[in-house]
Design an enzyme around this catalytic site. Structure first.
Site, PDB file in Angstrom:
ATOM      1  N   GLU A 301       0.922  -1.143   0.195  1.00  0.00           N
ATOM      2  CA  GLU A 301       0.306  -0.173   0.126  1.00  0.00           C
ATOM      3  C   GLU A 301       0.946   1.300  -0.026  1.00  0.00           C
ATOM      4  O   GLU A 301       0.544   2.312  -0.682  1.00  0.00           O
ATOM      5  CB  GLU A 301      -1.010  -0.073   1.088  1.00  0.00           C
ATOM      6  N   GLU A 323      -1.483  -2.307  -9.930  1.00  0.00           N
ATOM      7  CA  GLU A 323      -1.723  -3.632  -9.285  1.00  0.00           C
ATOM      8  C   GLU A 323      -0.471  -4.575  -9.383  1.00  0.00           C
ATOM      9  O   GLU A 323       0.262  -4.896  -8.513  1.00  0.00           O
ATOM     10  CB  GLU A 323      -3.058  -4.107  -9.062  1.00  0.00           C
TER      11      GLU A 323
END
Length: 905
Positions: A301, A323
């Protein structure tokens, strides 16, 4: 729940939003039943002609709307369940909207919702539209300023993205905090939190000399469990500065832990919201795997701050842009952390263990996805519900595509490509092609004629390619020929188009040659001298010729799993044994050992009289037994690597390798082989357990974690064969362990292999000790859900337990998901009752949380892979869900594709 007809969105239909929203100011008056939101947007149309302005909105009450301070009449806009359409907008103007939402009633956990009495948000992918009316799409990037107002006694902490501008007390016990994020971002990165928390914080100095504040917020009473998370955050920052030359760009970075959360975590700019499972840890309640998971997810993150936030996706079809790249980055971070401070050889082994773990996830979950009805490229071409495309393909296979680029370019050129990517696109919403363009530019710095045109097919085509190899050795010329052919049939949505043509991929394949003693064989290739070479397979078939090969070699293929493909090569048994004992590539040595074990299990599976065999007397292949004994006793191998080397291949991977699968028969063959091996190696397993069962204090590091891993593998093998001394050792370890890793491992061995009716099974003791810790109770549920001895009635009984709550995603995952996904014997009943149970749970969850329901529905993706009666019973359960008229569009897409793409009526 909305029952409107689902529509398909296509990548080819993308059109840029016709308005720029330069700045947005949001004012929140937070209240559980009705939160008021006032937004002021500074809007500029991109064309000089009047156009309608579409603002997404769901489950919102519109209170007022004005343009440049003038209220709009009902003739100026249209409001429906999708949002607002404002007519005839042009030029530069200010748009003011007041609306309300209901956080207390929001059980979807998307948008603004309440958990534990406090406010949280989750906006990716399309949750912001449940907060206020706004163009909820990733290519609309705005500068946000947020004012939060709430009763100070109830919500003393008010957080949002960016930097804190001010906080002040207001009348009637209220207070206000104003936050400003100087970096333009899409709405999916918005976040707010309001509540009362424990706070752990630290000021650190960045590489550029700036001081920044790092903060971890968690539920009251959990302060002692956040030290590891803060350390991980600081390590993530240091690593990104060192490895990628990327620094934190805000004055502070905040993480908030929440127990009700659909995902693992969310990278909202400067205010990451995390599932508590990936924040809270202390030795008595978290396992080594939990510690590693926290480090990985916090890294992931944080790394999104650049690869996802500073440069984001133009549209959701480009999801792997952020991602896949960020998963690659967190994998590299974890590997570097595991190898930190070790010798060169030990570090190499530590990185190999991490690589093996990552590939195992890929092969267990993504390879089946590539072979099933939901197969899609890492950049899909269409979707009905975007949350259904947060898949292993987009994430894990996306990371492998990035890793292939890294392999092709090398670290130096790859880093040049990353820098060029940010130079071109910082502050923009872009596409996967933009990223590959930057990598191609870097590739051409070393080779002007290089291009990645064929490589781009990884973004366009689905499926797992198979590479078939044949070899030829000429002892007279010392020449070794390696012929390769690749194939990848149409899968998933590709099968619906007769015009779609599957083209060859660019597949980088690392190859080395071994002599008959397992030593590397040097060779010449294209004028260079090598012991390992990277071959580029970019055509349907190619031949590669190695010169100066002194003896007939054994090829070591796809070293370090250099591409996400299946290798088809007819190894002889002695060649496999050689590689499994001597291959210098740690990944290939592990994979070869796995292949040998898989072949033995599948051999047992094919026995007509399987039920007649007893594990204690089962004759094993002496070569296999000798290999396992050698690897178990090899002093040159560290404990973590020995553990993965000696573990059997996951049964879920084996299930994908058998056509017309009888899952119960495979489970029996698997258990028979496992126990037979344990009987034969009983002495060696005991020696390992005794050697590693020390009383040293618990430490979180790769070496100590490896020791615990091997020790607990040894214990489980011994308990599996009902060794009485091992049963007592497991009880003792459970009672005396100073850490959750050892205590849970002992309990797991007893629950799986002990007498389930005996007082020696300390499940109640475990529950009573940890009943106040939700994350440990999740472990308690999961352990029973996956137990080899648990049946459907046991799961139904656990659902009636006071601690079970179907609406909490962590609790649902720990019991329902774990049973349906990972309890082969309990779930695959020949009477189909467990399948009907699955369908009931999917439908119940779908009533309040469609996203979680759709994920549970994926259990049945590959139902046509099974033998009868399982196949028909699975189909019946799927059809019962599909027949319900009011299921969510999330669930409808999954179930309809699973049925329609895998059979013809």
């Amino acid at each position: 729940m909305s029952t409107k007809q689902a529509t398909t969105t296509y990548r080819q239909d993308y059109q840029a939003y016709p308005f720029e929203i330069k700045k947005v100011s949001l004012e929140f008056n937070l209240a559980p039943d009705k939160t008021l939101v006032h937004s002021v947007m500074q809007v500029q149309s991109k064309q000089d002609i009047p156009q309608d302005m579409l603002l997404n909105g769901e489950e919102l009450e519109l209170i007022a709307i004005a343009r440049n301070g003038i209220p709009l009449s009902e003739n100026d806009y249209h409001l429906d369940e999708d949002g607002l359409r404002i007519f005839n907008c042009v030029g530069e103007f200010e748009l003011q909207i007041s609306c309300s939402n209901q956080p207390e009633q929001n059980k979807t956990l998307m948008g603004l919702y309440r958990s534990g009495g406090y406010f949280y948000t989750q906006c990716e992918a399309e949750g912001f539209r449940r907060i206020t009316f706004y163009p909820d799409r990733p290519d609309v990037m705005s500068e946000f300023q947020v004012s939060l107002r709430a009763p100070k006694a109830d919500y003393p902490i008010l957080l949002s993205n960016g930097n804190l501008l001010s906080q002040s007390d207001l009348a009637d016990g209220y207070h206000e905090a104003i936050w400003h994020d100087p970096f333009r971002k899409p709405a999916y990165l918005f976040a707010l939190v309001a509540g009362d928390f424990d706070l752990r914080e630290k000021t650190v100095t960045l590489a550029d000399g700036r001081e920044v504040l790092l903060q971890i917020y968690s539920d009251k009473g959990t302060y002692q469990q956040t030290e590891w998370a803060l350390d991980c955050l600081e390590r993530s920052i240091r690593w990104d500065e060192t490895r990628f030359d990327l620094s934190l760009d805000l004055d502070r970075f905040m993480i908030v832990a929440v127990s009700d959360f659909n995902m693992g975590a969310m990278e909202n700019k400067g205010l990451n919201i995390f599932n508590t499972a990936y924040v809270l840890a202390e030795p008595q309640t978290a396992t080594d795997a939990n510690y590693a998971g926290i480090e990985s997810v916090i890294g992931h993150e944080y790394f999104h701050n650049w690869t996802g936030n500073r440069v984001t996706c133009r549209d959701w079809f480009q999801l792997s842009l952020k991602e896949g790249l960020t998963v690659f980055r967190d994998q590299e971070f974890s590997a570097d952390m595991m190898s930190m401070g070790l010798t060169e050889e030990a570090a190499k082994t530590a990185r190999a263990v991490k690589r093996i773990e990552d590939v195992t996830v890929l092969k267990t979950y993504q390879f089946p996805e590539d072979a099933g009805p939901m197969a899609h490229p890492i950049r899909p071409n269409s979707y009905e519900e975007i949350s259904n495309f947060y898949t292993h393909t987009v994430y894990e296979k996306g990371a492998e595509v990035i890793r292939m680029l890294h392999t092709i370019l090398g670290e130096e050129l790859f880093q040049q490509g990353i820098k060029e990517y940010f130079r071109r696109h910082d502050g923009q919403a872009v596409t996967c092609d933009d990223f590959v363009d930057a990598m191609e530019w870097a590739y051409q710095q070393a080779n002007a004629t290089a291009d990645l045109s064929v490589f781009r097919r990884w973004y366009q085509q689905a499926g797992t390619p198979k590479v078939t190899l044949q070899t030829q050795y000429d002892s007279a010329t010392k020449r070794y020929r390696l012929s390769m052919q690749q194939s990848c049939p149409k899968v998933g949505v590709e099968t619906l188009s007769l015009e779609f043509e599957k083209l060859p991929f660019h597949i980088p394949i690392k190859v080395a040659l071994m002599d008959t003693e397992g030593k590397p064989l040097p060779f010449k290739y294209q004028g260079g001298h090598y012991e390992e070479v990277l071959l580029h397979l970019s055509e349907a078939s190619q031949e590669f010729v190695f010169e100066g090969v002194e003896t007939k070699p054994v090829p070591s293929l796809l070293r370090n799993f250099s591409a996400p493909v299946i290798i088809d090569y007819a190894y002889q048994q002695d060649e496999l044994m050689l590689l499994a004992a001597h291959d210098s590539d740690h990944y290939n040595r592990w994979y070869t050992a796995q292949s040998i074990a898989a072949a033995e299990i599948k051999r047992l599976y094919e026995l007509a009289n399987l039920a007649d065999y007893e594990a204690a007397s089962l004759p094993l292949n002496p070569h296999v037994l000798a290999l396992w004994r050698r690897n178990l006793q090899d002093p040159a191998l560290d404990a973590a690597y020995r553990t993965v080397l000696l573990s059997l291949p996951g049964i879920k991977m084996l299930m994908e390798q058998i056509e017309s699968l009888d899952p119960l028969r495979l489970a029996s063959a698997y258990e028979l082989f496992q126990k037979a091996l344990a009987y034969q190696l009983r002495t060696q397993w005991w020696n390992s357990y005794v050697e590693l069962n020390s009383n040293t204090p618990y430490k979180v590091n790769a070496i100590e974690a490896g020791h615990r891993r091997l020790k607990n593998l040894a214990l489980s093998q011994l308990v599996a064969i009902q060794d009485e001394a091992a049963l007592k050792a497991a009880e003792t370890q459970f009672e005396t362990a100073d850490n959750m890793t050892d205590r849970l491992a002992a309990l797991s061995a007893l629950v799986n292999y002990g007498d389930s009716t005996s007082d020696r099974l300390p499940l109640n003791t475990f529950y009573e000790s940890y009943q106040q810790n939700a994350l440990v109770i999740d472990k308690w549920f999961a352990l029973q859900a996956t137990s080899l001895q648990s049946e459907l009635k046991d799961i139904q009984g656990l659902m009636a337990h006071p601690a079970f709550n179907l609406s909490n995603p962590n609790r649902a995952r720990s019991l329902i998901f774990q049973f349906c996904l990972n309890n082969i014997k309990g779930f695959h009943r020949p009477d189909g009752k467990s399948y009907l149970f699955w369908a009931d749970q999917v439908l119940q969850i779908d009533e309040f949380n469609p996203e979680i329901a759709a994920r549970l529905a994926r259990v049945m993706d590959n139902w046509t892979h099974y033998a009868e009666p399982y196949q028909s019973l699975m189909k019946n359960a799927l059809e019962q869900i599909a027949a319900q008229p009011a299921i969510s569009k999330n669930l409808r897409e999954i179930v309809h594709k699973t049925l329609n793409l895998t059979h013809t009526d």
